[in-house]
Design a protein around this motif. Structure first.
Motif, PDB file in Angstrom:
ATOM      1  N   CYS A  43      26.836  71.197 -11.193  1.00 59.65           N
ATOM      2  CA  CYS A  43      26.852  70.927  -9.765  1.00 59.65           C
ATOM      3  C   CYS A  43      27.490  69.553  -9.575  1.00 59.65           C
ATOM      4  O   CYS A  43      27.223  68.629 -10.348  1.00 59.65           O
ATOM      5  N   ALA A 269      23.180  67.794  -1.264  1.00 58.17           N
ATOM      6  CA  ALA A 269      21.761  68.132  -1.450  1.00 58.17           C
ATOM      7  C   ALA A 269      21.467  69.632  -1.332  1.00 58.17           C
ATOM      8  O   ALA A 269      20.714  70.192  -2.129  1.00 58.17           O
ATOM      9  N   ARG A 270      22.074  70.298  -0.337  1.00 58.52           N
ATOM     10  CA  ARG A 270      21.653  71.672  -0.051  1.00 58.52           C
ATOM     11  C   ARG A 270      21.995  72.637  -1.186  1.00 58.52           C
ATOM     12  O   ARG A 270      21.140  73.385  -1.663  1.00 58.52           O
ATOM     13  N   THR A 271      23.256  72.641  -1.614  1.00 60.70           N
ATOM     14  CA  THR A 271      23.637  73.596  -2.665  1.00 60.70           C
ATOM     15  C   THR A 271      22.936  73.266  -3.982  1.00 60.70           C
ATOM     16  O   THR A 271      22.588  74.162  -4.747  1.00 60.70           O
ATOM     17  N   ARG A 272      22.716  71.997  -4.219  1.00 55.40           N
ATOM     18  CA  ARG A 272      22.002  71.599  -5.437  1.00 55.40           C
ATOM     19  C   ARG A 272      20.594  72.210  -5.443  1.00 55.40           C
ATOM     20  O   ARG A 272      20.130  72.768  -6.437  1.00 55.40           O
ATOM     21  N   ALA A 273      19.914  72.110  -4.286  1.00 49.46           N
ATOM     22  CA  ALA A 273      18.556  72.658  -4.183  1.00 49.46           C
ATOM     23  C   ALA A 273      18.573  74.181  -4.299  1.00 49.46           C
ATOM     24  O   ALA A 273      17.706  74.783  -4.944  1.00 49.46           O
ATOM     25  N   GLU A 276      19.049  75.173  -7.970  1.00 51.50           N
ATOM     26  CA  GLU A 276      17.826  75.027  -8.768  1.00 51.50           C
ATOM     27  C   GLU A 276      16.813  76.121  -8.449  1.00 51.50           C
ATOM     28  O   GLU A 276      16.190  76.691  -9.343  1.00 51.50           O
ATOM     29  N   ALA A 277      16.675  76.442  -7.156  1.00 47.20           N
ATOM     30  CA  ALA A 277      15.733  77.502  -6.760  1.00 47.20           C
ATOM     31  C   ALA A 277      16.174  78.847  -7.331  1.00 47.20           C
ATOM     32  O   ALA A 277      15.354  79.630  -7.819  1.00 47.20           O
ATOM     33  N   PRO A 383      14.536  76.971  -1.512  1.00 49.12           N
ATOM     34  CA  PRO A 383      14.596  75.543  -1.864  1.00 49.12           C
ATOM     35  C   PRO A 383      13.832  74.694  -0.860  1.00 49.12           C
ATOM     36  O   PRO A 383      13.805  74.995   0.326  1.00 49.12           O
ATOM     37  N   THR A 384      13.209  73.644  -1.385  1.00 48.18           N
ATOM     38  CA  THR A 384      12.422  72.763  -0.504  1.00 48.18           C
ATOM     39  C   THR A 384      13.305  71.627  -0.005  1.00 48.18           C
ATOM     40  O   THR A 384      14.282  71.282  -0.638  1.00 48.18           O
TER      41      THR A 384
END
Ligand SMILES: [Zn+2]
Length: 384
Positions: A43, A269-273, A276-277, A383-384
């Protein structure tokens, strides 16, 4: 000059951070064959673009995958269908061709090229829907040429690099193609050069925000969100006129014109989360499927496309059959494992459904009372 494999292929700025958990996951090829674990997922720390590392191993793997490529092998060459919520099958490219025709005018004439045209299923549908257009294709090999020649308005198949094609076009389509390309920015630059000044670019691609299983496809290098696709297109000199995530489930549809300013770089931040989810869910799904398979008497897998073949690769010895709702696949076998219709699933057997929990619940609901027990995947934690 050595290629920097850690340079982001979307923003060109950020460094790619490897996500270690991915390497343990078995994979699958885009023509739905099991593929072993060992991939490198990353990422971008600057823009959040999700992408494999295009290292030597990846290039070696895609060479082997494409050499053995057999699209739609289990349905004797007929196109993969998508299922509506009610389980009604429709060919995938039908909706896309309809969209292209509506947004270009079916009465008009012009030249259209499909880059990465595969076995020609989109060109076949385009030929019927836009009979007054001259159609061209581009692909690594000429294996589809004979079939394409049967289309009345087909002109030529190119196997040269796109930048060497000596024609200009009114529409350029990339349908499930850009995610395979080692340098997607260069591919879009080439697309811009192939288009007339008022030409249109059409891109259809998996949506990383809604398709966890796409991460497992070994030969998909890039995993775009809508924001990352439109940002990359703007970097290649396009302005986006339509960007949708609802034309086909789990996919992005983009229509763009030449010209326009570069968009702002997406925040990471969004795609990273989401990444991971999604990886956490895939790992949990695999663990659950292994547990269910170990406890089951007779164990089967629902589906013979991406997720079904991925799970089969992970559980091989435990799998006695596949179940598929696509009638064109029923009666075939993969590595000797038969593909059954839902009604043929043995009584008392367990059928694991490797799909998003909401979809899996509907599948299980449709086939409740057939004698087989449908096992659903673990809950998906957004994702949180
Ligand atoms: Zn980036």
């Amino acid at each position: 000059m050595a290629i920097d494999i850690f340079k982001c292929k979307v923003c060109g700025q950020g460094r790619l951070e490897t996500i270690a958990s991915y390497a343990e996951l078995p994979r699958v090829t885009s023509d739905c064959k099991p593929w072993p674990a060992g991939g490198a997922m990353s990422c971008c720390e600057a823009c959040g673009a999700v992408q494999k590392l295009s290292d030597e191993t990846w290039f070696d793997e895609i060479e082997r995958i494409y050499k053995a490529y057999q699209i739609y092998q289990l349905s004797a060459g007929s196109e993969q269908v998508i299922f509506s919520e009610a389980g009604v099958a429709q060919p995938r490219s039908g909706a896309l061709v309809d969209f292209i025709r509506r947004n270009t005018g079916s009465d008009s004439t012009g030249k259209l090229i499909d880059i990465g045209c595969g076995n020609g299923s989109a060109l076949k549908n385009l030929s019927a829907a836009m009979p007054r257009w001259s159609l061209y294709g581009s692909e690594l090999s000429d294996s589809a040429e004979k079939a394409l020649r049967q289309l009345p308005n087909f002109v030529q198949l190119y196997t040269t690099p796109a930048r060497d094609i000596p024609e200009r076009f009114d529409i350029l389509t990339m349908i499930h193609a850009l995610e395979h390309m080692p340098d997607p920015l260069a591919s879009l630059h080439d697309a811009a050069c192939l288009l007339n000044d008022d030409g249109r670019l059409f891109v259809e691609i998996p949506n990383v925000l809604t398709s966890p299983f796409d991460l497992l496809i070994a030969d998909h290098l890039l995993h775009f969100s809508p924001a990352h696709l439109s940002y990359l297109a703007s970097r290649a000199g396009f302005s986006v006129s339509i960007l949708r995530d609802d034309l086909l489930p789990k996919e992005i549809t983009m229509l763009a014109m030449r010209g326009g300013a570069e968009l702002e770089r997406p925040a990471p931040a969004r795609t990273r989360a989401v990444l991971e989810a999604n990886l956490a869910w895939l790992i949990a799904l695999l663990a659950e499927a292994r547990k269910v398979a170990a406890a089951a008497g007779t164990f089967g897998i629902f589906g013979t496309s991406i997720s079904g073949m991925w799970l089969y690769g992970a559980l091989r010895d435990r799998v006695s059959f596949f179940v598929d709702e696509d009638a064109s696949r029923v009666g075939n076998a993969f590595e000797g494992v038969p593909i059954l219709s839902p009604a043929q699933a043995p009584a008392g057997s367990t059928v694991f459904v490797p799909l998003h929990p909401d979809v899996a619940r509907r599948v299980a609901g449709r086939h409740a009372g057939t004698g087989a027990v449908y096992a659903e995947p673990p809950a998906y934690r957004p994702p949180t």
